[in-house]
Motif scaffolding. Sequence first.
Motif, mmCIF file in Angstrom:
data_model
loop_
_atom_site.group_PDB
_atom_site.id
_atom_site.type_symbol
_atom_site.label_atom_id
_atom_site.label_comp_id
_atom_site.label_asym_id
_atom_site.label_seq_id
_atom_site.Cartn_x
_atom_site.Cartn_y
_atom_site.Cartn_z
ATOM 1 N N ASN A 71 0.629 -0.850 0.036
ATOM 2 C CA ASN A 71 -0.570 0.086 0.140
ATOM 3 C C ASN A 71 0.869 0.830 -0.056
ATOM 4 O O ASN A 71 0.633 2.507 -1.233
ATOM 5 N N TRP A 72 2.293 1.210 0.919
ATOM 6 C CA TRP A 72 3.161 2.185 1.175
ATOM 7 C C TRP A 72 3.380 2.435 -0.562
ATOM 8 O O TRP A 72 3.833 3.677 -1.086
ATOM 9 N N SER A 75 0.938 4.167 -3.489
ATOM 10 C CA SER A 75 0.376 4.931 -3.131
ATOM 11 C C SER A 75 0.830 6.357 -3.307
ATOM 12 O O SER A 75 0.769 6.900 -4.224
ATOM 13 N N ASN A 76 2.441 6.307 -3.220
ATOM 14 C CA ASN A 76 3.437 7.434 -2.942
ATOM 15 C C ASN A 76 3.616 6.755 -4.301
ATOM 16 O O ASN A 76 3.958 7.730 -5.636
ATOM 17 N N GLU A 80 0.449 10.107 -4.191
ATOM 18 C CA GLU A 80 -0.203 10.066 -3.038
ATOM 19 C C GLU A 80 0.425 10.330 -1.681
ATOM 20 O O GLU A 80 1.386 8.789 -1.588
ATOM 21 N N LYS A 82 1.896 9.054 1.370
ATOM 22 C CA LYS A 82 1.870 8.296 2.548
ATOM 23 C C LYS A 82 3.138 7.939 3.204
ATOM 24 O O LYS A 82 3.852 7.413 3.077
ATOM 25 N N PRO A 86 0.747 3.448 8.789
ATOM 26 C CA PRO A 86 -0.566 4.471 9.241
ATOM 27 C C PRO A 86 -1.160 5.304 9.754
ATOM 28 O O PRO A 86 -0.058 4.383 11.196
ATOM 29 N N GLU A 87 -1.624 6.314 10.307
ATOM 30 C CA GLU A 87 -1.987 6.750 10.900
ATOM 31 C C GLU A 87 -3.075 6.036 12.073
ATOM 32 O O GLU A 87 -3.549 5.791 11.182
ATOM 33 N N TRP A 144 10.214 9.301 -0.909
ATOM 34 C CA TRP A 144 9.584 9.304 -0.036
ATOM 35 C C TRP A 144 9.881 7.962 1.276
ATOM 36 O O TRP A 144 8.525 7.959 2.253
#
Length: 188
Positions: A71-72, A75-76, A80, A82, A86-87, A144
């Motif tokens: 996902n990281w 997304s990047n 996006e 990120k 995750p937060e 990122w």
Amino acid sequence: MPRPSTKQDLLTAANEQFEKLWKLIETLPDEKSVTFDFDPSIGKGEAHWKRDKNLRDVFVHLYEWHSLLLNWVMSNQRGEAKPFLPEPYNWKTYGDMNVMFWEKHQAVSYDDSKEMLCESHKKVLDLIGRFSNEELFEKKAFSWVGGSTLGSYCVSVTSSHYDWAVKKIRAYIKQSVLPLRKETKNGD
């Protein structure tokens, strides 16, 4: 085995450690019924020794960390921005995130967790395969990633994490088998 520092070493280590994990699991008489109940006297103070109660818990932990990486990166790459974690989690609170992962998957079956892990492992290897050696192991190849390398994250969620799982299962085997040997010796 030294920490991988090239794409080929990363792929090799990931596959070798993954195979090592499954070979060890195959030695268990009934892998689906394995229950981890580690004796506190073995000196294992990290939270995961209490958190993970069976192989399913280990499988979903590995799966979730694969998912974090996938996902990281995706997304990047889409633009996006990120963070890896995750937060609201960070590197000081990621233990709480691991507990959340554990809670999230308590209703998942052993077979489903095994399938999830095998599929996510393939996806991570495919992801790694799309990057050049330089993109994986040169600092600042991607803004990122921060001060590390993408390859370092990949090592952490594959070969290093598989090694963690192997150590956990070996500790279970050692704890399960040694008391039986002691009983046999004492019974002579």
